[in-house]
Design a protein around this motif. Structure first.
Motif: not given
Length: 346
Positions: A76-77, A84-85, A88-89, A205, A207, A209, A257
């Motif tokens: 999804q990321y 990914a950021t 996100q990780q 934001d 998306n 992320d 989102k």
């Protein structure tokens, strides 16, 4: 599976999607771990390189393998973990932490606190109010913070430009259609130019992320034009509302989102969508406020979902609504006449 120096039979079982009872009992539900703890794990796993891609079939700061990343929803990321950021990780790692292996998914867990930490790495924070005073180009926050940034005539903004979970200041300069964004409330680190004269600047934001991007609302055609994270390329455009409406954006359903909406001053109506690509379909429609009020939004109760409100300039009142305008959540008074409202999670 997360990278392991030695793959055990239990590790292989989880990689194949087999959650054994013995393994679940061994690990136990870890619940959560702080960002500081995840930093310790990453330091051991990848020398703290959140973009690690060394060709060993494990990726990112926490060294996910692709099946684990995909199985816990990482795509999804980004397609690969290292793309990914950091946030996100960590969010995907939290899911793994609550899975069958728990903290044993990382061989580096000893001496990191991963087995004992129970801290939410990204707790929802309630929004706080503040103002921008054009006369001296200074932001004043109700929590006591203040900083000079921008110039008289700028439109104040706030957003999380680097994904650290905290909003910082920014301004939009109508004279050159440039956004000046700062990570430290003093020095502009991004200065993208976007939009046309007469556009209304936006921040959100789009998306999910964890990093805010810019956009504009064009009153002449009632269209939202939203960029991606390089703050230059349009990724969404949504037509919503009629001439005279005011734009408003927020995370109305708590999915991480931001989506678009409008406020109609003529009858004090809010109408918001839950999809950036949802066109003219609105899912939240209600009246709130008085004639002359300006629309605002924020996560007033820290539940991860934005609510709306209005700013009543003659009294410097921020009148925060309960969700879908059912009542007043709070009504702080802050600033002086002539100030411009600013809201963020500082």
């Amino acid at each position: 599976m997360i990278r392991k120096k030695t793959r055990t039979a239990a590790a292989a079982a989880v990689a194949l999607g087999i959650a054994t009872t013995a393994l679940a009992i061994c690990a136990g539900p870890a619940q959560a771990a702080s960002v500081a703890t995840w930093d310790k794990v990453a330091q051991c796993e990848s020398s703290g390189n959140w973009a690690a891609n060394t060709g060993n079939a494990h990726y990112g700061g926490l060294q996910f393998d692709l099946p684990t990343w995909q199985g816990y929803g990482g795509t999804q990321y980004a397609a690969y973990p290292h793309q990914a950021t950091k946030q996100q990780q960590i969010l995907i790692a939290e899911k793994v932490l609550n899975g069958p292996q728990g903290y044993h998914a990382w061989e580096c867990w000893p001496n990191t606190g991963l087995d004992t930490d129970r801290t939410n790495p990204y707790p929802a924070a309630a929004s706080s109010v503040g103002v921008f005073r054009p006369s001296n180009a200074t932001f004043y926050l109700s929590n006591g913070g203040y900083a000079s940034f921008g110039a008289n005539g700028d439109v104040p903004l706030s957003g999380d430009w680097n994904g650290d979970g905290k909003d910082t200041f920014g301004v939009y300069r109508p004279s050159d259609q440039k956004f000046y964004l700062t990570d430290n409330n003093s020095t502009a680190v991004k200065q993208p130019k976007y939009g046309n004269p007469g556009d209304v600047p936006l921040v959100g934001d789009w998306n999910g992320d964890g990093v805010d991007s810019i956009g504009v609302y064009r009153p002449s055609d009632q269209t939202f034009y939203l960029t991606n994270d390089d703050n230059a390329t349009e990724v969404y455009h949504v037509k919503l509302g009629v001439l005279g409406d005011k734009p408003i954006v927020g995370d109305w359903n708590g999915d991480g989102k931001d989506t678009v909406g409008i406020y109609r001053p003529s009858d004090q109506t809010f109408a918001m969508t839950d999809s950036t690509t949802g066109g003219t379909t609105t899912t939240h429609n209600f009246k709130y406020g008085n004639p002359g009020d300006a629309p605002i939004k924020g996560d007033w109760d820290g539940d991860g979902r934005d609510e709306v409100g209005v700013y009543r300039a003659q009294y410097s009142d921020f009148i925060e609504a309960t969700f879908d305008g059912g009542g007043v959540y709070s009504s702080p008074r802050y600033g002086v006449n002539g100030d411009i409202p600013v809201i963020g999670q500082w």
